[in-house]
Design an enzyme around this catalytic site. Sequence first.
Site, PDB file in Angstrom:
ATOM      1  N   TYR A   1      38.371  13.854  32.520  1.00 47.03           N
ATOM      2  CA  TYR A   1      39.075  14.252  33.739  1.00 47.03           C
ATOM      3  C   TYR A   1      38.223  13.862  34.944  1.00 47.03           C
ATOM      4  O   TYR A   1      37.001  14.008  34.924  1.00 47.03           O
ATOM      5  CB  TYR A   1      39.295  15.761  33.741  1.00 47.03           C
ATOM      6  CG  TYR A   1      40.205  16.271  32.650  1.00 47.03           C
ATOM      7  CD1 TYR A   1      41.516  15.805  32.515  1.00 47.03           C
ATOM      8  CD2 TYR A   1      39.764  17.247  31.752  1.00 47.03           C
ATOM      9  CE1 TYR A   1      42.354  16.296  31.527  1.00 47.03           C
ATOM     10  CE2 TYR A   1      40.598  17.745  30.755  1.00 47.03           C
ATOM     11  CZ  TYR A   1      41.890  17.265  30.649  1.00 47.03           C
ATOM     12  OH  TYR A   1      42.719  17.755  29.669  1.00 47.03           O
TER      13      TYR A   1
ATOM     14  N   PHE B   1      40.143  16.405  26.596  1.00 47.57           N
ATOM     15  CA  PHE B   1      41.234  17.330  26.910  1.00 47.57           C
ATOM     16  C   PHE B   1      40.769  18.731  27.288  1.00 47.57           C
ATOM     17  O   PHE B   1      41.580  19.545  27.747  1.00 47.57           O
ATOM     18  CB  PHE B   1      42.256  17.402  25.763  1.00 47.57           C
ATOM     19  CG  PHE B   1      42.949  16.096  25.489  1.00 47.57           C
ATOM     20  CD1 PHE B   1      43.922  15.614  26.353  1.00 47.57           C
ATOM     21  CD2 PHE B   1      42.600  15.318  24.392  1.00 47.57           C
ATOM     22  CE1 PHE B   1      44.550  14.391  26.116  1.00 47.57           C
ATOM     23  CE2 PHE B   1      43.227  14.101  24.142  1.00 47.57           C
ATOM     24  CZ  PHE B   1      44.207  13.634  25.012  1.00 47.57           C
TER      25      PHE B   1
ATOM     26  N   ASP C   1      39.388   8.695  28.986  1.00 46.64           N
ATOM     27  CA  ASP C   1      38.141   8.959  29.704  1.00 46.64           C
ATOM     28  C   ASP C   1      38.203  10.374  30.259  1.00 46.64           C
ATOM     29  O   ASP C   1      39.257  11.015  30.232  1.00 46.64           O
ATOM     30  CB  ASP C   1      37.866   7.903  30.779  1.00 46.64           C
ATOM     31  CG  ASP C   1      38.883   7.896  31.910  1.00 46.64           C
ATOM     32  OD1 ASP C   1      39.973   8.469  31.754  1.00 46.64           O
ATOM     33  OD2 ASP C   1      38.593   7.301  32.969  1.00 46.64           O
TER      34      ASP C   1
ATOM     35  N   HIS D   1      51.304   9.606  24.178  1.00 47.54           N
ATOM     36  CA  HIS D   1      50.296  10.454  24.813  1.00 47.54           C
ATOM     37  C   HIS D   1      50.941  11.729  25.350  1.00 47.54           C
ATOM     38  O   HIS D   1      52.109  11.712  25.756  1.00 47.54           O
ATOM     39  CB  HIS D   1      49.632   9.667  25.958  1.00 47.54           C
ATOM     40  CG  HIS D   1      48.371  10.277  26.457  1.00 47.54           C
ATOM     41  ND1 HIS D   1      48.349  11.265  27.420  1.00 47.54           N
ATOM     42  CD2 HIS D   1      47.074  10.041  26.132  1.00 47.54           C
ATOM     43  CE1 HIS D   1      47.096  11.610  27.662  1.00 47.54           C
ATOM     44  NE2 HIS D   1      46.300  10.879  26.895  1.00 47.54           N
TER      45      HIS D   1
END
Length: 238
Positions: free
Chosen positions: A67, A78, A65, A187
């Site tokens: 930031y 990102f 989801d 991740h």
Amino acid sequence: MKQFIHNDWWPVLKPEFEKTYYQNLRRFLVDEYNHYQIHPAMNQIFEAFNWTPFSKVKVVILGQDPYHEPNQAVGLSFSVMPGVQIPPSLQNIYKELDNDLGIKPVNHGFLEQWAKQGVLLLNSVLTVRNGAAFSHKGKGWEELTDAAIRKLSERKQPVVFILWGRAARDKVKLINTNTNIVLESAHPSPLSAHRGFFGSRPFSKTNEALVAMGETPINWQLPEHVNVDQARADLNAQ
């Protein structure tokens, strides 16, 4: 219905916007934006689709989801605006890019050039309440983004799917792995990057796959400097 995706994603996803789950999600979002600080800005929710048309997608980098701190989310997984401190996960992405291809980190986190080359920077959930990660999880976004992944998987032209972390890797069930390429790893978060993200070489592997498909590889080198005003203008123009 107002058209808020302005390319060939619109006919692909328009049936989703007419479904009951999305109507419920829309009502939820209206209330959330009226009562809380929500990221990204309302006019940037669908930026990933607007920046990378359906027919131009070569690669999908799937995030979770947006930031959830002020001035970070821009609607692309990102990515942050130039001038905003580069988040830890993106710092680790840059480190792996350096280790993989020798591309040195730039001093900003604006990933526009990747998106323009066909890298769909998609989050599974497209909005979040300020300071509350995963606060819009399970509200309907996953149905929409799952549909987008399925449509890409079904496309005649194959796609490289980059799945980082458990949530993204769970999406492999939506993808036809006989016709598309899937690259999975841990991740890039500081909590997990050392458990398999570092050393996974996703950027060179992606380009090798694209060349094998007869596609132009991605130039992962971002510009050294990005003008903040121009970046805002580019986002507003989508």
